[in-house]
Design an enzyme around this catalytic site. Structure first.
Site, mmCIF file in Angstrom:
data_model
loop_
_atom_site.group_PDB
_atom_site.id
_atom_site.type_symbol
_atom_site.label_atom_id
_atom_site.label_comp_id
_atom_site.label_asym_id
_atom_site.label_seq_id
_atom_site.Cartn_x
_atom_site.Cartn_y
_atom_site.Cartn_z
ATOM 1 C CB CYS A 1 8.646 47.577 49.563
ATOM 2 S SG CYS A 1 9.318 46.223 50.560
ATOM 3 C CB CYS B 1 25.026 52.504 55.040
ATOM 4 S SG CYS B 1 25.173 53.663 56.382
ATOM 5 C CB CYS C 1 25.595 50.866 58.592
ATOM 6 S SG CYS C 1 23.796 50.735 58.627
ATOM 7 C CB CYS D 1 14.071 42.932 45.890
ATOM 8 S SG CYS D 1 13.615 42.492 47.568
ATOM 9 C CB CYS E 1 20.105 52.068 61.674
ATOM 10 S SG CYS E 1 19.612 53.305 60.456
ATOM 11 C CB CYS F 1 11.199 49.328 46.917
ATOM 12 S SG CYS F 1 12.961 48.956 46.683
ATOM 13 N NE ARG G 1 21.911 58.470 58.661
ATOM 14 C CZ ARG G 1 21.893 57.289 59.259
ATOM 15 N NH1 ARG G 1 20.999 56.399 58.917
ATOM 16 N NH2 ARG G 1 22.780 56.999 60.183
#
Ligand code: SAM
Ligand code: DTB
Ligand code: SF4
Length: 322
Positions: free
Chosen positions: A66, A106, A137, A62, A197, A69, A269
């Site tokens: 972040c 998801c 999701c 990616c 979400c 991550c 969650r």
């Protein structure tokens, strides 16, 4: 004598101030838990927890930075890169999730934003997941208005896009997309009529004020996100946050309780980080108003407690999965 902060019965608000939220956080633990349980029981069966299963449909490489991550191309982690999965592989995983008792499936992709040609394939996945009798999701990064419309037309139930932290602390964690970029994608999702979400991550070295700021940003969205994932940082070797300090479990539970009070009708969650939590800590989170989990032995790339462990815990606590 401590002063109880009493949330008004049935009040759904979108105008919370930092002072009010900080006052909720800093109550004696027993008072905070009592308030959260009162709110929880007005809107939900406290013995029911919704279960979602996660699948990484495109892993690693990616372009974003972040700091938490393992899938960022900028960090040297043990994640094995994988291009977009074939539809068959997704169907097999969805069937297994359904057999294991999940109600929502998801799918996450390590993208800054999806290309239109990739979205075509993801749309086929959404349709197939729904055909299996599961809610769908997605979390694919930023979306344009047109892409969001297409996902709505395909029947997508939820889109996950997190704020991650307070606007101030966010800048310490991510430089390649702004907080406003995130709010814009969330607005597209909301306007398209897809359930939102949206949550964040605790334990990234942020202050209590930053946790207050995250909660304020989440709770002052109108309407509230239908689903609010609260993640505890999974410290992955090779990421800038690999050596973050342990996060205080009681502060984590407080955060769940505050989220429950601020967003009474949302599913809160208990998300990433359960692998490092004791059963007792998870039980406190459920008492504080968490009523959803990620279920299955893997999150996107990191381990999660296995279904056997979770079913034994639910059994022990008298919780029914929905
Ligand atoms: N690439 C898309 C994006 O970031 O918008 C979707 C996938 S991304 C992995 C989804 C969310 O997972 C992130 O927003 C973050 O909140 C959460 N996450 C990622 N790595 C994590 C970690 N190590 N610990 C806790 N949560 C994490
Ligand atoms: C969310 O808030 N947490 C999930 C989901 N949304 C996509 C992701 C957690 C990822 C944890 C790190 C990993 O497994 O790569
Ligand atoms: Fe990419 Fe999402 Fe990971 Fe950020 S959180 S690096 S956008 S996969």
């Amino acid at each position: 004598m401590t002063q109880l902060v009493e949330p008004k019965l049935e009040s759904i608000r979108h105008d919370w101030s930092d002072q009010e939220i900080e006052a909720l956080f800093s109550q004696p633990f027993a008072d905070l838990m009592f308030a959260a349980q009162n709110v929880h029981r007005q809107h939900f069966d406290p013995n029911e927890v919704q279960v979602s299963t996660l699948l990484s449909i495109k892993t690693g490489k990616c372009s974003e930075d972040c700091a938490y991550c393992p899938q960022s191309v900028r960090y040297d982690t043990a994640v094995e890169d994988e291009s977009l999965l074939e539809l068959d592989a997704v169907i097999t995983a969805a069937r297994q999730a359904k057999l294991n008792g999940a109600s929502r499936f998801c799918m996450g992709a390590a993208w800054r934003r999806p290309k239109d040609k990739d979205l075509d394939k993801v749309i086929d996945m959404v349709i197939a997941v729904k055909d299996e009798g599961l809610e769908s999701c997605l979390t694919l990064g930023m979306l344009t208005e047109q892409q969001t419309q297409r996902l709505k037309e395909a029947g997508l139930d939820y889109y996950n896009h997190n704020l991650d932290s307070s606007p101030e602390y966010y800048q310490e964690i991510i430089s390649t997309r702004t907080y406003d970029d995130r709010l814009e994608t969330l607005a597209h999702v909301r306007n398209a009529g897809i359930n939102v979400c949206c949550g964040g991550i605790l334990g990234m070295g942020e202050s209590r004020n930053d946790r207050v700021g995250l909660m304020r940003e989440l709770a002052n969205q109108a309407p509230h996100p239908e689903s609010v994932p609260i993640n505890m940082l999974v410290r992955v070797e090779g990421t800038p946050l690999e050596a973050a300090d342990d996060f205080d479990p009681i502060e984590f539970v407080r955060c769940i309780a505050v989220a429950r009070i601020l967003m009474p009708k949302s599913h809160v969650r208990l998300s990433a980080g359960r692998e490092e939590m004791t059963d007792e800590m998870q039980a406190l989170c459920f008492l504080a108003g968490a009523n959803s989990i990620f279920y299955g032995e893997k999150l996107l790339t990191t381990p999660n407690p296995g279904p056997n462990h979770d079913m034994a815990l639910f059994d022990n606590l008298g919780i029914k999965s929905v």
